[in-house]
Design an enzyme around this catalytic site. Sequence first.
Site, PDB file in Angstrom:
ATOM      1  N   CYS A  43       0.850  -1.195   0.000  1.00 35.99           N
ATOM      2  CA  CYS A  43       0.000   0.000   0.000  1.00 35.99           C
ATOM      3  C   CYS A  43       0.884   1.243   0.000  1.00 35.99           C
ATOM      4  O   CYS A  43       1.970   1.239   0.571  1.00 35.99           O
ATOM      5  CB  CYS A  43      -0.893   0.033   1.241  1.00 35.99           C
ATOM      6  SG  CYS A  43      -2.078  -1.311   1.344  1.00 35.99           S
ATOM      7  N   GLN A  45     -10.344  -9.846 -11.660  1.00 30.74           N
ATOM      8  CA  GLN A  45     -10.118  -8.707 -10.793  1.00 30.74           C
ATOM      9  C   GLN A  45     -10.120  -9.148  -9.329  1.00 30.74           C
ATOM     10  O   GLN A  45     -11.017  -9.876  -8.892  1.00 30.74           O
ATOM     11  CB  GLN A  45     -11.194  -7.643 -11.018  1.00 30.74           C
ATOM     12  CG  GLN A  45     -11.168  -7.015 -12.401  1.00 30.74           C
ATOM     13  CD  GLN A  45      -9.974  -6.102 -12.624  1.00 30.74           C
ATOM     14  OE1 GLN A  45      -9.120  -5.950 -11.756  1.00 30.74           O
ATOM     15  NE2 GLN A  45      -9.907  -5.503 -13.802  1.00 30.74           N
ATOM     16  N   GLU A  71      -8.159 -13.476 -27.014  1.00 29.28           N
ATOM     17  CA  GLU A  71      -7.459 -13.709 -25.743  1.00 29.28           C
ATOM     18  C   GLU A  71      -6.292 -14.658 -25.988  1.00 29.28           C
ATOM     19  O   GLU A  71      -6.416 -15.619 -26.758  1.00 29.28           O
ATOM     20  CB  GLU A  71      -8.423 -14.298 -24.720  1.00 29.28           C
ATOM     21  CG  GLU A  71      -7.810 -14.797 -23.438  1.00 29.28           C
ATOM     22  CD  GLU A  71      -7.090 -13.704 -22.656  1.00 29.28           C
ATOM     23  OE1 GLU A  71      -6.002 -13.990 -22.131  1.00 29.28           O
ATOM     24  OE2 GLU A  71      -7.610 -12.564 -22.573  1.00 29.28           O
ATOM     25  N   ASP A 106      -2.198 -13.540 -30.064  1.00 27.24           N
ATOM     26  CA  ASP A 106      -1.812 -12.163 -29.811  1.00 27.24           C
ATOM     27  C   ASP A 106      -2.884 -11.213 -30.359  1.00 27.24           C
ATOM     28  O   ASP A 106      -3.328 -11.352 -31.512  1.00 27.24           O
ATOM     29  CB  ASP A 106      -0.464 -11.887 -30.485  1.00 27.24           C
ATOM     30  CG  ASP A 106      -0.058 -10.438 -30.373  1.00 27.24           C
ATOM     31  OD1 ASP A 106       0.357 -10.036 -29.279  1.00 27.24           O
ATOM     32  OD2 ASP A 106      -0.169  -9.721 -31.386  1.00 27.24           O
ATOM     33  N   ASP A 165      -9.751  -4.197 -22.775  1.00 32.29           N
ATOM     34  CA  ASP A 165      -9.320  -4.130 -21.373  1.00 32.29           C
ATOM     35  C   ASP A 165      -7.942  -4.787 -21.289  1.00 32.29           C
ATOM     36  O   ASP A 165      -7.795  -5.897 -20.791  1.00 32.29           O
ATOM     37  CB  ASP A 165     -10.341  -4.852 -20.486  1.00 32.29           C
ATOM     38  CG  ASP A 165     -10.013  -4.714 -19.006  1.00 32.29           C
ATOM     39  OD1 ASP A 165      -9.129  -3.919 -18.655  1.00 32.29           O
ATOM     40  OD2 ASP A 165     -10.649  -5.427 -18.201  1.00 32.29           O
ATOM     41  N   CYS A 179      -5.760  -0.147 -16.554  1.00 28.38           N
ATOM     42  CA  CYS A 179      -5.292  -0.042 -15.172  1.00 28.38           C
ATOM     43  C   CYS A 179      -4.038   0.821 -15.077  1.00 28.38           C
ATOM     44  O   CYS A 179      -3.426   0.897 -14.009  1.00 28.38           O
ATOM     45  CB  CYS A 179      -5.021  -1.424 -14.582  1.00 28.38           C
ATOM     46  SG  CYS A 179      -3.749  -2.360 -15.470  1.00 28.38           S
TER      47      CYS A 179
END
Length: 429
Positions: A77, A261, A312, A339, A360, A386
């Site tokens: 963190c 996730q 994927e 790919d 994503d 992300c």
Amino acid sequence: MEQTIEINKVIMGGLGLGRAADGMAVMVAGVLPGETVTVTTTRAHRGHLEARLVRVEAPSPDRITPPCPLYATCGGCDLQHAAYPAQLRLKQAIVTESLVRARVPLPAGGVEPTLDAPAPFGYRYRLRLHLDADGRPGFHRAGTNEVVPVARCLLATQRLNQLLARLAERLPASGAADRFSGLELFESPADGTTVLVLHTSLTDPAPAVPPSLADLADQVLVEPTGRAAQAAAAPGAELRQEFAVAGRRYTLTWDHRCFFQVNPVQNERLVALALGLLPPREQPFPALDLFSGMGNFSVPLGLLGARVTGIEHNPHSLGHAAANCRESGLERSRFLEGDVGHQLRRLTNRGARFAVILLDPPRQGLGKATALLPELGPEQILSISCDPATHARDLRLLVDRGWRLARMIPVDLFPQTHHVESVALLERN
């Protein structure tokens, strides 16, 4: 050398940025915008200095005492010293600055407020830990490979913390440090079952589960790493999550070798937010899901009427995506293994067309292949990332090809850390 500086802002990586008396940029962790702090230089670069916080001379009103006793040593963190509303504002500012630096015109209303997480602690359903020389599980100290032993993590669920506490007691006596390089803990969001995966690079013979650890979780596995993993054909541990998105209920199933996730509660809100940006359609429409994983977006897209094509590279994820679509009655969905950039070029060469493209990607983003997306004729592009820097870079490629950023919404999937997800809706100019 110690010096006192004022912190102007917090940048990517959770570091505070200030200026030395000579104008040199100074980067330091554990600070907040507006604070006056004393720091000591740890490393000098041509354009900036790295520094360590010595003391806070004038604290921000957003500063709080970090609740975790390992906050100063564990590298997991880096924002626990900030009150949660301040964390959300910092992440909104980081996403905004990334777009500005990449020269991506902001949406009319700017970057929207960060979608807060319902649970700022206790949200992680997956932990990856390392072992120290004595076989104790822990996380790396920030910026090093030194293992900080951990028996409880405030970000983990209650079940994973119970498992972690038992591991911390039994692992040192098990001799695991000689056979295993690390471990992962999983909890299935739908039913609370737990999985312990022990990682090893040994193959001849492959080590067995130590008897003292065999009953710690509902399922305990030994998994090879590196080259040995390529030959591993053992079944994975099944995990499940139930969703209710856009009034539709469905279940996703995957195994521990698939990406999912770590914050499933916030992931459900992320999916609903992203798909809610698309205009409603009465007729079926073709949609392309890049980096489709085990169907996190493919299944709800299909339930909204899309004929989904997913791409994927992970064969485990690919198999689960196809099975999840079948279980949801989406027989017209199809998935391509390989790919993403290569498969995109094949689709464009064939003249394929999609009304919606959703991507994503992992942290490195899609890169130069982003420029291929407009050739597929989409009406909307939903880009989820992300990493604010690589996201902004890829969005710039679309802006240069006549697209505009219509909405940009940060999502806090990882409270107490600098990491931030962002959802972008792009439309043609």
